[in-house]
Design a protein around this motif. Structure first.
Motif, PDB file in Angstrom:
ATOM      1  N   TYR A  35       8.877 -52.778  22.884  1.00  0.00           N
ATOM      2  CA  TYR A  35       8.452 -53.587  21.747  1.00  0.00           C
ATOM      3  C   TYR A  35       9.578 -53.737  20.731  1.00  0.00           C
ATOM      4  CZ  TYR A  35       5.966 -55.010  17.548  1.00  0.00           C
ATOM      5  OH  TYR A  35       5.569 -55.662  16.405  1.00  0.00           O
ATOM      6  N   PHE A  36      10.195 -52.606  20.363  1.00  0.00           N
ATOM      7  CA  PHE A  36      11.248 -52.668  19.348  1.00  0.00           C
ATOM      8  C   PHE A  36      12.524 -53.331  19.847  1.00  0.00           C
ATOM      9  CE2 PHE A  36       8.678 -49.177  17.470  1.00  0.00           C
ATOM     10  CZ  PHE A  36       8.397 -49.815  16.272  1.00  0.00           C
ATOM     11  N   ALA A  37      12.792 -53.250  21.137  1.00  0.00           N
ATOM     12  CA  ALA A  37      13.967 -53.913  21.704  1.00  0.00           C
ATOM     13  C   ALA A  37      13.668 -55.363  22.078  1.00  0.00           C
ATOM     14  CB  ALA A  37      14.460 -53.159  22.922  1.00  0.00           C
ATOM     15  N   GLN A  38      12.429 -55.776  21.885  1.00  0.00           N
ATOM     16  CA  GLN A  38      11.970 -57.143  22.136  1.00  0.00           C
ATOM     17  C   GLN A  38      12.180 -57.573  23.585  1.00  0.00           C
ATOM     18  OE1 GLN A  38      13.872 -59.521  19.118  1.00  0.00           O
ATOM     19  NE2 GLN A  38      12.450 -58.828  17.543  1.00  0.00           N
ATOM     20  N   PHE A  39      11.822 -56.665  24.513  1.00  0.00           N
ATOM     21  CA  PHE A  39      11.842 -57.024  25.927  1.00  0.00           C
ATOM     22  C   PHE A  39      10.643 -57.914  26.216  1.00  0.00           C
ATOM     23  CE2 PHE A  39      14.200 -52.905  26.380  1.00  0.00           C
ATOM     24  CZ  PHE A  39      15.393 -53.471  26.799  1.00  0.00           C
ATOM     25  N   SER A  40      10.711 -58.636  27.314  1.00  0.00           N
ATOM     26  CA  SER A  40       9.593 -59.497  27.685  1.00  0.00           C
ATOM     27  C   SER A  40       8.393 -58.643  28.093  1.00  0.00           C
ATOM     28  CB  SER A  40       9.994 -60.416  28.839  1.00  0.00           C
ATOM     29  OG  SER A  40      10.153 -59.659  30.021  1.00  0.00           O
ATOM     30  N   LEU A  41       7.229 -59.251  28.029  1.00  0.00           N
ATOM     31  CA  LEU A  41       6.008 -58.551  28.405  1.00  0.00           C
ATOM     32  C   LEU A  41       6.044 -58.149  29.882  1.00  0.00           C
ATOM     33  CD1 LEU A  41       3.335 -57.600  27.268  1.00  0.00           C
ATOM     34  CD2 LEU A  41       2.339 -59.790  27.915  1.00  0.00           C
ATOM     35  N   ALA A  78       3.880 -39.924  28.326  1.00  0.00           N
ATOM     36  CA  ALA A  78       5.142 -40.052  27.591  1.00  0.00           C
ATOM     37  C   ALA A  78       5.948 -41.251  28.086  1.00  0.00           C
ATOM     38  CB  ALA A  78       5.960 -38.769  27.731  1.00  0.00           C
ATOM     39  N   ALA A  79       5.998 -41.444  29.402  1.00  0.00           N
ATOM     40  CA  ALA A  79       6.730 -42.593  29.951  1.00  0.00           C
ATOM     41  C   ALA A  79       6.105 -43.902  29.495  1.00  0.00           C
ATOM     42  CB  ALA A  79       6.764 -42.515  31.475  1.00  0.00           C
ATOM     43  N   ALA A  80       4.780 -43.952  29.469  1.00  0.00           N
ATOM     44  CA  ALA A  80       4.089 -45.170  29.029  1.00  0.00           C
ATOM     45  C   ALA A  80       4.355 -45.444  27.551  1.00  0.00           C
ATOM     46  CB  ALA A  80       2.596 -45.042  29.297  1.00  0.00           C
ATOM     47  N   LEU A  81       4.281 -44.410  26.722  1.00  0.00           N
ATOM     48  CA  LEU A  81       4.537 -44.593  25.290  1.00  0.00           C
ATOM     49  C   LEU A  81       5.979 -45.013  25.022  1.00  0.00           C
ATOM     50  CD1 LEU A  81       2.563 -41.576  23.766  1.00  0.00           C
ATOM     51  CD2 LEU A  81       1.956 -44.010  23.677  1.00  0.00           C
ATOM     52  N   ILE A  82       6.902 -44.415  25.748  1.00  0.00           N
ATOM     53  CA  ILE A  82       8.311 -44.784  25.582  1.00  0.00           C
ATOM     54  C   ILE A  82       8.543 -46.215  26.050  1.00  0.00           C
ATOM     55  CG2 ILE A  82      10.644 -44.328  26.446  1.00  0.00           C
ATOM     56  CD1 ILE A  82       9.855 -41.320  26.403  1.00  0.00           C
ATOM     57  N   ALA A  83       7.944 -46.598  27.178  1.00  0.00           N
ATOM     58  CA  ALA A  83       8.118 -47.955  27.694  1.00  0.00           C
ATOM     59  C   ALA A  83       7.587 -48.982  26.702  1.00  0.00           C
ATOM     60  CB  ALA A  83       7.407 -48.098  29.042  1.00  0.00           C
ATOM     61  N   VAL A  84       6.412 -48.728  26.158  1.00  0.00           N
ATOM     62  CA  VAL A  84       5.821 -49.682  25.212  1.00  0.00           C
ATOM     63  C   VAL A  84       6.592 -49.677  23.894  1.00  0.00           C
ATOM     64  CG1 VAL A  84       3.767 -50.195  23.844  1.00  0.00           C
ATOM     65  CG2 VAL A  84       3.540 -49.631  26.251  1.00  0.00           C
ATOM     66  N   GLY A  85       6.891 -48.489  23.383  1.00  0.00           N
ATOM     67  CA  GLY A  85       7.583 -48.398  22.098  1.00  0.00           C
ATOM     68  C   GLY A  85       8.976 -48.993  22.124  1.00  0.00           C
ATOM     69  N   VAL A  86       9.777 -48.545  23.065  1.00  0.00           N
ATOM     70  CA  VAL A  86      11.149 -49.049  23.154  1.00  0.00           C
ATOM     71  C   VAL A  86      11.140 -50.531  23.536  1.00  0.00           C
ATOM     72  CG1 VAL A  86      13.322 -48.845  24.431  1.00  0.00           C
ATOM     73  CG2 VAL A  86      12.139 -46.795  23.658  1.00  0.00           C
TER      74      VAL A  86
END
Length: 141
Positions: free
Chosen positions: A37-43, A27-35
């Motif tokens: 990506y949509f918030a346009q954080f750096s890789l 869940a933490a991994a999915l939230i980190a990637v999802g949020v």
């Protein structure tokens, strides 16, 4: 039938915790990637938000499995895991920050992961139906 046979051992009682820790990690991994990506954080920021919570959960799982071993000093393993988690967070957040990575998102994911995993640990242990005292020690066996 002995009295301790009706109660599961500590190892058996804490087995569901491993599954919960895996679920929290996913869940933490999915939230980190999802949020992220949509918030346009750096890789780099997303990667930091992925690695640190997974490292924290792995450390918690490792300490619990060592604490559950027969004859192990469980309190020492559990108590020792907390300073190690603090070190993982400090290194995991300060090193990327030295390279200019924004770590605020990773810190928020870490905080949420810690709160959820510790709450889960407390709930699983509180619901465990285990003997508080080892009957073999009382009988002198």
């Amino acid at each position: 039938m002995s009295e301790s046979a009706s109660f599961p051992s500590l190892q058996e009682a804490l087995m569901p915790l491993k599954d919960y820790l895996r679920l929290i990690g996913v869940a933490a991994a999915l939230i980190a990637v999802g949020v992220g990506y949509f918030a346009q954080f750096s890789l780099a920021s997303i990667g930091t938000a992925l690695v640190i919570p997974c490292a924290l959960l792995t450390l918690q799982w490792y300490a619990l499995t060592r604490a559950m071993r027969p004859g192990a000093n469980g309190i020492a393993w559990i108590a020792g895991s907390y300073p190690l988690r603090i070190i993982v967070i400090a290194i995991g957040l300060y090193v990327p920050k030295l390279f200019g990575v924004d770590v605020r998102f990773a810190a928020a994911i870490c905080l949420a992961t810690i709160v959820v995993s510790m709450l889960t640990e407390v709930l699983v242990i509180a619901k465990a139906r285990i003997l508080a005292v080892d009957a073999s020690l009382l009988s002198g066996e």
